[in-house]
Design a protein around this motif. Structure first.
Motif, PDB file in Angstrom:
ATOM      1  N   THR A  36       0.808  -1.206   0.000  1.00 24.55           N
ATOM      2  CA  THR A  36       0.000   0.000   0.000  1.00 24.55           C
ATOM      3  C   THR A  36       0.847   1.264   0.000  1.00 24.55           C
ATOM      4  OG1 THR A  36      -1.686   1.193   1.300  1.00 24.55           O
ATOM      5  CG2 THR A  36      -0.101  -0.123   2.526  1.00 24.55           C
ATOM      6  N   ARG A  80      -0.189   3.616   1.888  1.00 23.05           N
ATOM      7  CA  ARG A  80      -0.421   4.086   3.254  1.00 23.05           C
ATOM      8  C   ARG A  80       0.864   4.032   4.083  1.00 23.05           C
ATOM      9  NH1 ARG A  80      -5.786   3.214   6.213  1.00 23.05           N
ATOM     10  NH2 ARG A  80      -7.344   3.690   4.627  1.00 23.05           N
ATOM     11  N   SER A  81       0.913   4.902   5.072  1.00 23.97           N
ATOM     12  CA  SER A  81       2.015   4.862   6.026  1.00 23.97           C
ATOM     13  C   SER A  81       1.845   3.661   6.947  1.00 23.97           C
ATOM     14  CB  SER A  81       2.037   6.144   6.855  1.00 23.97           C
ATOM     15  OG  SER A  81       0.864   6.236   7.658  1.00 23.97           O
ATOM     16  N   LEU A  82       2.864   3.392   7.736  1.00 26.78           N
ATOM     17  CA  LEU A  82       2.798   2.289   8.696  1.00 26.78           C
ATOM     18  C   LEU A  82       1.631   2.473   9.654  1.00 26.78           C
ATOM     19  CD1 LEU A  82       3.919  -0.236  10.009  1.00 26.78           C
ATOM     20  CD2 LEU A  82       5.629   1.169  11.157  1.00 26.78           C
ATOM     21  N   VAL A 104      -1.634   1.482   7.833  1.00 29.54           N
ATOM     22  CA  VAL A 104      -1.898   0.118   7.375  1.00 29.54           C
ATOM     23  C   VAL A 104      -2.060  -0.865   8.524  1.00 29.54           C
ATOM     24  CG1 VAL A 104       0.514  -0.641   7.155  1.00 29.54           C
ATOM     25  CG2 VAL A 104      -1.234  -1.595   5.640  1.00 29.54           C
ATOM     26  N   CYS A 154       4.547  -0.946   2.894  1.00 26.07           N
ATOM     27  CA  CYS A 154       3.816   0.307   3.017  1.00 26.07           C
ATOM     28  C   CYS A 154       4.649   1.470   2.475  1.00 26.07           C
ATOM     29  CB  CYS A 154       3.395   0.556   4.467  1.00 26.07           C
ATOM     30  SG  CYS A 154       4.687   0.390   5.699  1.00 26.07           S
ATOM     31  N   SER A 155       4.067   2.654   2.503  1.00 24.02           N
ATOM     32  CA  SER A 155       4.743   3.866   2.015  1.00 24.02           C
ATOM     33  C   SER A 155       5.247   3.702   0.588  1.00 24.02           C
ATOM     34  CB  SER A 155       5.895   4.253   2.960  1.00 24.02           C
ATOM     35  OG  SER A 155       5.424   4.446   4.265  1.00 24.02           O
ATOM     36  N   LYS A 179       6.500  -0.151  -4.949  1.00 25.24           N
ATOM     37  CA  LYS A 179       5.974  -1.383  -4.366  1.00 25.24           C
ATOM     38  C   LYS A 179       6.678  -2.598  -4.965  1.00 25.24           C
ATOM     39  CE  LYS A 179       1.207   0.231  -3.504  1.00 25.24           C
ATOM     40  NZ  LYS A 179      -0.228  -0.072  -3.738  1.00 25.24           N
TER      41      LYS A 179
END
Length: 373
Positions: free
Chosen positions: A49, A51-53, A56, A72-73, A193
């Protein structure tokens, strides 16, 4: 192409927003169930994702993901979920970069731009406060000098039509990913990713062709191209659909559940509760003789369960049974019967079907052989 119902372990990378989770934060029951079944089949499910840690971890908890890995990130960080660790996770990989050039460049182009520098596990340092829900976790205002003072994993850049500066910001050397016309994400050079997933694939020892990625956004482009089987959500923009090998349904059609069903063996789980369905899938997917191993928490409820299989006279962990958490040994035995699975029986009652193994420095395990009738 990965065969339907293959027994070899597959790395399954799932985007979160727009793939697993809808814009209102809902995760459909069909999606939740499909993820549990894929895990029970022995596949490695990895949330991948932007999303940040901090953003998520609650999603992983909602999905019952207590072990395994999360990317993440936008690939800048990989963690291993571990209930015994502080916060429930351990850092595996972080890709840091000097964000000074991209921060100063965006302010030259858009002086009113809002900038957020990720503070992993906590939140963000920002030059101006973002609206609630725009970033996950806490926020703390800081000077531009402070934003540039330490290497960063990810930097969010927000301003009206900031995406028109995509090329100029990429010229700084950072990886710039568009998340709309008014939002850009910056990570280190070459960090996506896909780079994080490739490192995980190597650590798992899974062949490249045994990888699946499902996503719907521009930050999924590299992952879909990397995967042996890249699957775009049906509502994704054309650039994402074009790079994918196939297209599944939209988020409203629970497209990710449709995609994941192709990784399951041909077992009819219609009408079965989650626990029975996961047991049926796990036993059918096991390459050899199977047994379920369980252990307790402080009380009678199970703290965990997993299926082990025997190949060449060696027992090895095959897959977790996520739905067993909170159940009981009696409940699991009943679920096995619901699934049409056979197990040893005696005249002493159901409890006697289990064998017990005690460890000096660990939980007591109970094990039950299972097989298809």
């Amino acid at each position: 192409m990965i065969a339907v119902g293959c027994r070899a372990s597959v790395l399954v990378a799932l985007d979160v927003d727009g793939t697993v989770m809808s814009s209102d934060g809902a995760i459909a029951a069909a999606v939740h169930r499909s993820i549990g079944l894929v895990r029970a089949a022995g596949h490695q499910v990895v949330l991948a994702t932007g999303r940040s840690l901090a953003g998520v971890l609650p999603v992983a908890e909602r999905l019952g993901l207590a072990d395994g890995h999360v990317v993440c990130s936008n690939g800048a960080m990989t963690i291993r979920l571990d209930p015994s660790a502080p916060g429930g996770y351990r850092f595996v990989r972080s890709e840091l970069f000097d964000a000074t050039a991209v921060i100063r460049r965006v302010l030259e182009l858009e002086p009113a731009a809002r900038i957020a520098v990720e503070e992993p596990g906590w939140g963000w340092l920002v030059n101006a406060m973002f609206e609630p829900g725009q970033v996950n976790g806490e926020q703390k205002t800081a000077s531009v000098a402070d934003l540039c003072s330490s290497p960063a994993t990810r930097v969010a850049l927000a301003a009206p039509h900031v995406a028109r500066h995509l090329d100029a910001l990429r010229a700084t050397g950072a990886t710039i990913t568009r998340a709309g016309e008014s939002w850009l994400d910056a990570t280190g050079p070459g960090t996506t990713k896909a780079t994080a997933l490739e490192a995980l694939r190597e650590s798992y020892g899974i062949p490249r062709q045994a990888t699946v990625a499902v996503g719907d956004s521009e930050n999924d482009l590299e992952a879909l191209a990397w995967a042996g089987r890249g699957i775009s959500m049906g509502h994704a923009p054309s650039a994402v659909r074009d790079v994918a090998d196939e297209i599944t349904g939209t988020i409203d059609e629970h497209g990710v559940a449709t995609a994941l069903s192709s990784l399951l063996p041909d077992v009819n789980t219609t009408g079965l509760p989650d626990l029975a369905a996961q047991l049926a899938i796990a036993v059918e997917s096991a390459p050899g003789v199977a047994k379920v191993r369980v252990w307790h928490g402080p009380g009678a409820e199970l703290a965990g369960a997993e299926v082990h299989s025997a190949v060449a006279r060696t027992w090895a962990r095959r897959a977790p049974i996520p739905a067993a958490v909170g159940s009981t040994m009696l409940g699991l035995t009943a679920a096995a019967a619901q699934a049409g699975l056979a197990y040893p029986s005696t005249d002493l009652g159901l409890r006697a079907c289990w064998t017990r193994t005690e460890h000096d420095n660990g939980p007591t395990f109970y094990e039950l052989p299972l097989w298809q009738r």
